[in-house]
Design a protein around this motif. Structure first.
Motif, PDB file in Angstrom:
ATOM      1  N   THR A 186      23.069  10.416  22.562  1.00 18.81           N
ATOM      2  CA  THR A 186      24.383   9.967  23.342  1.00 18.81           C
ATOM      3  C   THR A 186      24.370   8.510  23.263  1.00 18.81           C
ATOM      4  N   LEU A 187      23.300   8.088  23.408  1.00 22.28           N
ATOM      5  CA  LEU A 187      23.258   6.479  23.484  1.00 22.28           C
ATOM      6  C   LEU A 187      23.804   5.963  21.903  1.00 22.28           C
ATOM      7  N   ILE A 188      23.623   6.615  20.990  1.00 27.45           N
ATOM      8  CA  ILE A 188      23.705   6.171  19.687  1.00 27.45           C
ATOM      9  C   ILE A 188      25.259   6.660  19.532  1.00 27.45           C
ATOM     10  N   GLU A 189      25.693   7.569  19.871  1.00 26.80           N
ATOM     11  CA  GLU A 189      27.214   7.820  19.974  1.00 26.80           C
ATOM     12  C   GLU A 189      28.041   6.534  20.545  1.00 26.80           C
ATOM     13  N   ASN A 190      27.558   6.087  21.539  1.00 23.23           N
ATOM     14  CA  ASN A 190      27.986   5.111  22.039  1.00 23.23           C
ATOM     15  C   ASN A 190      27.846   3.696  21.239  1.00 23.23           C
ATOM     16  N   MET A 191      26.942   3.562  20.746  1.00 15.67           N
ATOM     17  CA  MET A 191      26.577   2.434  19.899  1.00 15.67           C
ATOM     18  C   MET A 191      27.520   2.315  18.614  1.00 15.67           C
ATOM     19  N   ILE A 192      27.696   3.852  17.975  1.00 14.29           N
ATOM     20  CA  ILE A 192      28.572   3.781  16.898  1.00 14.29           C
ATOM     21  C   ILE A 192      29.923   3.385  17.394  1.00 14.29           C
ATOM     22  N   ASP A 193      30.302   3.795  18.432  1.00 11.32           N
ATOM     23  CA  ASP A 193      31.546   3.446  19.079  1.00 11.32           C
ATOM     24  C   ASP A 193      31.979   1.946  19.062  1.00 11.32           C
ATOM     25  N   LEU A 194      30.870   1.209  19.278  1.00 12.97           N
ATOM     26  CA  LEU A 194      30.716  -0.241  19.622  1.00 12.97           C
ATOM     27  C   LEU A 194      30.914  -0.779  18.184  1.00 12.97           C
ATOM     28  N   TYR A 195      30.162  -0.345  17.276  1.00 12.78           N
ATOM     29  CA  TYR A 195      30.237  -0.653  15.823  1.00 12.78           C
ATOM     30  C   TYR A 195      31.723  -0.497  15.327  1.00 12.78           C
ATOM     31  N   LYS A 196      32.435   0.429  15.754  1.00 14.30           N
ATOM     32  CA  LYS A 196      33.805   0.677  15.191  1.00 14.30           C
ATOM     33  C   LYS A 196      34.676  -0.412  15.697  1.00 14.30           C
ATOM     34  N   HIS A 221       5.670  18.811  26.455  1.00 16.37           N
ATOM     35  CA  HIS A 221       5.818  17.722  25.551  1.00 16.37           C
ATOM     36  C   HIS A 221       7.428  18.202  24.652  1.00 16.37           C
ATOM     37  N   ALA A 222       7.539  19.521  24.428  1.00 17.11           N
ATOM     38  CA  ALA A 222       8.621  19.917  23.777  1.00 17.11           C
ATOM     39  C   ALA A 222       9.907  19.728  24.468  1.00 17.11           C
ATOM     40  N   GLN A 223       9.991  19.920  25.858  1.00 15.93           N
ATOM     41  CA  GLN A 223      10.942  19.770  26.658  1.00 15.93           C
ATOM     42  C   GLN A 223      11.159  18.139  26.643  1.00 15.93           C
ATOM     43  N   ASP A 224      10.047  17.291  26.900  1.00 17.64           N
ATOM     44  CA  ASP A 224      10.322  15.875  26.662  1.00 17.64           C
ATOM     45  C   ASP A 224      10.692  15.418  25.362  1.00 17.64           C
ATOM     46  N   HIS A 225      10.507  15.977  24.480  1.00 13.88           N
ATOM     47  CA  HIS A 225      11.031  15.703  22.942  1.00 13.88           C
ATOM     48  C   HIS A 225      12.493  15.963  22.990  1.00 13.88           C
ATOM     49  N   LEU A 226      12.930  17.084  23.383  1.00 12.52           N
ATOM     50  CA  LEU A 226      14.110  17.582  23.284  1.00 12.52           C
ATOM     51  C   LEU A 226      14.963  16.709  24.110  1.00 12.52           C
ATOM     52  N   MET A 227      14.800  16.309  25.487  1.00 16.91           N
ATOM     53  CA  MET A 227      15.596  15.431  26.307  1.00 16.91           C
ATOM     54  C   MET A 227      15.633  13.997  25.739  1.00 16.91           C
ATOM     55  N   THR A 228      14.598  13.637  25.132  1.00 15.11           N
ATOM     56  CA  THR A 228      14.742  12.206  24.707  1.00 15.11           C
ATOM     57  C   THR A 228      15.636  12.385  23.552  1.00 15.11           C
TER      58      THR A 228
END
Length: 110
Positions: A89-99, A76-83
């Motif tokens: 990473t996805l949010i970083e790309n979304m922030i670039d789109l908002y910019k 569960h911890a491994q899954d939590h970390l990977m998620t």
């Protein structure tokens, strides 16, 4: 609670903190507050770093021949970390789109 369980919960906590900071960054970007978004993403990266170091320590112990019990909690911890890492990473790309959207909106207003 034994020491390994405490270590595993540390991974979960730091992964959860990273995920929360990433979503704080996304919310800031949605409000065109990119300086706050950057700060939140830096904090998220620090939390991921802490979790990743703990995970790496466990993996190195096993690689060096030390028995590491794999439990549902550890998985569960491994899954939590990977998620959390994937969402960051996805949010970083979304922030670039908002910019980009913000920049285009400013161009249209001029």
């Amino acid at each position: 609670m034994n020491n390994l369980e405490e270590i595993i919960f540390s991974i979960i906590i730091h992964g959860g903190n990273a995920r929360a900071k990433s979503y704080d960054a996304l919310k800031a970007a949605q409000n065109n507050n990119f300086s706050d978004a950057e700060v939140f993403m830096i904090e998220a990266e620090k939390e991921l770093g802490k979790a990743h170091r703990i995970q790496t320590d466990i993996i190195q112990k096993e690689a060096n021949g030390e028995k590491v019990d794999v439990s549902v909690l550890f998985v569960h911890a491994q899954d939590h970390l990977m998620t959390a890492m994937a969402e960051k990473t996805l949010i970083e790309n979304m922030i670039d789109l908002y910019k980009r959207i913000n920049s285009l909106e400013k161009e249209v207003e001029e």
